[in-house]
Design a protein around this motif. Structure first.
Motif, PDB file in Angstrom:
ATOM      1  N   GLU A 225       0.831  -0.746   0.013  1.00 36.65           N
ATOM      2  CA  GLU A 225      -0.250  -0.068   0.263  1.00 36.65           C
ATOM      3  C   GLU A 225       1.149   1.015  -0.338  1.00 36.65           C
ATOM      4  O   GLU A 225       1.599   2.092  -0.671  1.00 36.65           O
ATOM      5  CB  GLU A 225      -0.855   0.188   0.948  1.00 36.65           C
ATOM      6  N   ARG A 228       2.473   1.230  -3.180  1.00 37.48           N
ATOM      7  CA  ARG A 228       1.576   1.730  -4.466  1.00 37.48           C
ATOM      8  C   ARG A 228       1.557   3.228  -4.394  1.00 37.48           C
ATOM      9  O   ARG A 228       1.307   4.310  -5.154  1.00 37.48           O
ATOM     10  CB  ARG A 228       0.167   1.206  -4.186  1.00 37.48           C
ATOM     11  N   ARG A 229       0.816   4.157  -3.516  1.00 38.46           N
ATOM     12  CA  ARG A 229       0.719   5.565  -2.458  1.00 38.46           C
ATOM     13  C   ARG A 229       1.737   6.105  -3.527  1.00 38.46           C
ATOM     14  O   ARG A 229       2.035   7.519  -3.738  1.00 38.46           O
ATOM     15  CB  ARG A 229       0.572   5.932  -1.456  1.00 38.46           C
ATOM     16  N   VAL A 231       4.226   5.011  -5.269  1.00 37.87           N
ATOM     17  CA  VAL A 231       3.973   5.630  -7.593  1.00 37.87           C
ATOM     18  C   VAL A 231       2.993   6.230  -7.748  1.00 37.87           C
ATOM     19  O   VAL A 231       3.940   6.585  -8.503  1.00 37.87           O
ATOM     20  CB  VAL A 231       3.925   4.005  -7.892  1.00 37.87           C
ATOM     21  N   SER A 232       2.025   6.270  -7.390  1.00 40.98           N
ATOM     22  CA  SER A 232       0.801   6.942  -7.535  1.00 40.98           C
ATOM     23  C   SER A 232       1.968   8.899  -7.663  1.00 40.98           C
ATOM     24  O   SER A 232       0.783   9.676  -9.083  1.00 40.98           O
ATOM     25  CB  SER A 232      -0.458   6.803  -6.738  1.00 40.98           C
ATOM     26  N   PHE A 233       1.715   8.975  -6.323  1.00 43.43           N
ATOM     27  CA  PHE A 233       1.851  10.806  -6.541  1.00 43.43           C
ATOM     28  C   PHE A 233       3.376  10.761  -7.103  1.00 43.43           C
ATOM     29  O   PHE A 233       4.224  12.401  -7.957  1.00 43.43           O
ATOM     30  CB  PHE A 233       2.262  10.589  -5.034  1.00 43.43           C
ATOM     31  N   GLN A 235       4.452   9.786 -10.177  1.00 41.79           N
ATOM     32  CA  GLN A 235       3.099   9.652 -11.720  1.00 41.79           C
ATOM     33  C   GLN A 235       2.915  10.972 -11.855  1.00 41.79           C
ATOM     34  O   GLN A 235       3.199  11.475 -13.049  1.00 41.79           O
ATOM     35  CB  GLN A 235       2.460   8.630 -11.756  1.00 41.79           C
ATOM     36  N   GLU A 236       2.280  11.956 -10.635  1.00 42.30           N
ATOM     37  CA  GLU A 236       1.331  12.978 -10.607  1.00 42.30           C
ATOM     38  C   GLU A 236       2.772  14.092 -10.512  1.00 42.30           C
ATOM     39  O   GLU A 236       2.251  14.699 -11.041  1.00 42.30           O
ATOM     40  CB  GLU A 236       1.034  12.884  -9.683  1.00 42.30           C
ATOM     41  N   GLN A 239       4.585  13.850 -14.351  1.00 45.79           N
ATOM     42  CA  GLN A 239       3.332  14.125 -15.150  1.00 45.79           C
ATOM     43  C   GLN A 239       3.690  15.810 -14.993  1.00 45.79           C
ATOM     44  O   GLN A 239       3.873  16.849 -16.180  1.00 45.79           O
ATOM     45  CB  GLN A 239       2.027  14.099 -15.219  1.00 45.79           C
TER      46      GLN A 239
END
Length: 448
Positions: A225, A228-229, A231-233, A235-236, A239
């Motif tokens: 968990e 995953r978080r 990686v998500s932040f 990626q943001e 971007q």
């Protein structure tokens, strides 16, 4: 004395007849034996049976079939004594003997016997001339009593020898029994130790299986968990950076894209907190797995150790609040100092962390000797733990409240304590503490 002399002369005559054979000047043995006025008989040495008896013997004893009777039917000695006397007479060790004989009418006479051994038809026999000692009772009784005393002495010696044999047989038998009992007890103790060790191994295996299962769950959730978080932040942020670079190199006039400072800071802060959480998880797992490999027991002064623990920065608020009470004296124990320090640090830190806001914190530490161990009790008046959660809270990465700034940590504290106490063959027991708080009990081996 005339009677003795006459009987002895008669026996001498018998001997002469048997050895020298018939003579014109003397009657034959058959005539002498059958017609003699004194009772006479011939006894087989091997069987003790009366083979021949003259008419005087038959008349004196009164038995219809005296011939064929065994001496033990007449002589009052027992069978072993009769056999012994026959052997002595046959060996020429005794010729003049006294015995008590029972007659056919039931009366008992003290009989004197002159006995010698002869070979008749290839068999060894005893020929005895008998006389009633009634005419000289005192002398005969003395002779008989001497013989009885000899028999009593012989029986006493045999009895003592038998008792000695019985005693040594009993001693040997007892020693053998004791040896067998010792061997059986040793085998039983070994079996019990083996059974105890097997039970311990089964419990340890069960614990390891639960440990692996829990670690698998942790790897599937607690690590996945945060990853995953992150990686998500990440990626943001990536971007946003890509859009900004694309705007800078593009020849076409475009709407200006700038990074949102607040959202970027939030993402960076979140990444930082999640990275710290992951690092804390990894560190706690490393500590957990290393507890067995670093166990080095030594004698420890528990009171001094607690003072050192309370001097650590994380527990300075507890020390400054004067909330800790130590019921002295606390006994010295034998344990690994680093692990024991960790045990008291976790338990005292939990007491401070989960204190109630509506009353001052109170923490009490006491110990009670219990055989070779000391049972320690750390209790507080904090928020406590409900009985239904007191087993669950001891598992790895288990928390009863959500992770936040007020209650940080990984949920590994009590699991580390449980693992460290297992190295000392101990465990945690939870009870109600002060004013609804929690009490943690565990045993530590006393220093010897």
């Amino acid at each position: 004395m005339c009677t003795y002399r006459r009987l002895y002369q008669s026996l001498a005559v018998i001997l002469t007849m048997l050895v020298a054979g018939p003579s014109w000047a003397m009657p034959d043995f058959e005539s002498f034996f059958s017609r003699h006025s004194a009772p006479m008989w011939m006894v087989d040495v091997e069987t003790g049976i009366i083979e021949r008896a003259n008419s005087s013997a038959k008349a004196f004893y009164g038995f219809e079939q005296l011939e064929g009777m065994h001496l033990n039917q007449i002589n009052l000695l027992n069978a072993a004594q009769i056999d012994s006397e026959i052997r002595r007479a046959a060996a020429a060790k005794a010729s003049h003997l006294y015995f008590r004989h029972r007659l056919a009418d039931g009366s008992v006479k003290v009989m004197g016997t002159y006995t010698d051994s002869f070979q008749v038809n290839g068999r060894e026999v005893l020929i005895s001339s008998l006389y009633d000692t009634s005419d000289f009772e005192a002398s005969a009784e003395r002779q008989y009593m001497r013989r009885v005393e000899e028999q009593v002495d012989l029986q006493t010696a045999e009895l003592q020898a038998s008792r000695q044999r019985t005693f040594w047989m009993a001693v040997i038998g007892t020693a053998v029994q004791i040896g067998v009992i010792v061997i059986l007890m040793a085998l039983l103790m070994r079996l019990r130790r083996t059974r105890t060790e097997n039970q311990r191994l089964i419990r340890e295996l069960s614990f390891r299986n639960r440990e692996l299962e829990r670690l698998s769950q942790v790897m599937a959730h607690h690590f996945q968990e945060p990853s995953r978080r992150l990686v998500s932040f990440a990626q943001e942020l990536s971007q946003q950076l890509s859009d900004q670079r694309a705007q800078q190199i593009s020849p076409q006039p475009q709407t200006t894209v700038t990074l949102d400072t607040q959202s970027t800071q939030t993402a960076v802060d979140f990444i930082d907190s999640q990275a710290r959480q992951l690092r804390a998880l990894v560190n706690d797992i490393q500590r957990y797995l290393s507890l067995e490999m670093t166990f080095k027991p030594e004698i420890i002064d528990v009171e001094a150790l607690i003072e050192n623990v309370c001097a650590e920065p994380a527990l300075s608020p507890l020390r400054l609040s004067d909330a800790l009470e130590i019921v002295a004296p606390l006994p010295a124990v034998k344990a690994d100092e680093r692990q024991l320090r960790m045990i008291f640090h976790v338990l005292l830190h939990n007491a401070w962390l989960y204190r109630r806001s509506d009353k001052p914190l109170r923490v009490r530490i006491s110990a009670l000797p219990l055989g070779n161990n000391a049972r320690f009790r750390i209790e507080d008046n904090g928020s406590g733990i409900s009985p239904e959660y007191r087993t669950q809270v001891l598992e790895m990465f288990t928390r009863l409240v959500a992770h936040n700034e007020r209650y940080p940590g990984t949920g590994m504290g009590l699991a580390l304590v449980v693992k460290a106490l297992r190295n000392l063959d101990s465990k945690i027991v939870m009870e109600d503490g002060i004013d609804g708080g929690i009490a943690v009990l565990f045993d530590l081996p006393l220093a010897r």
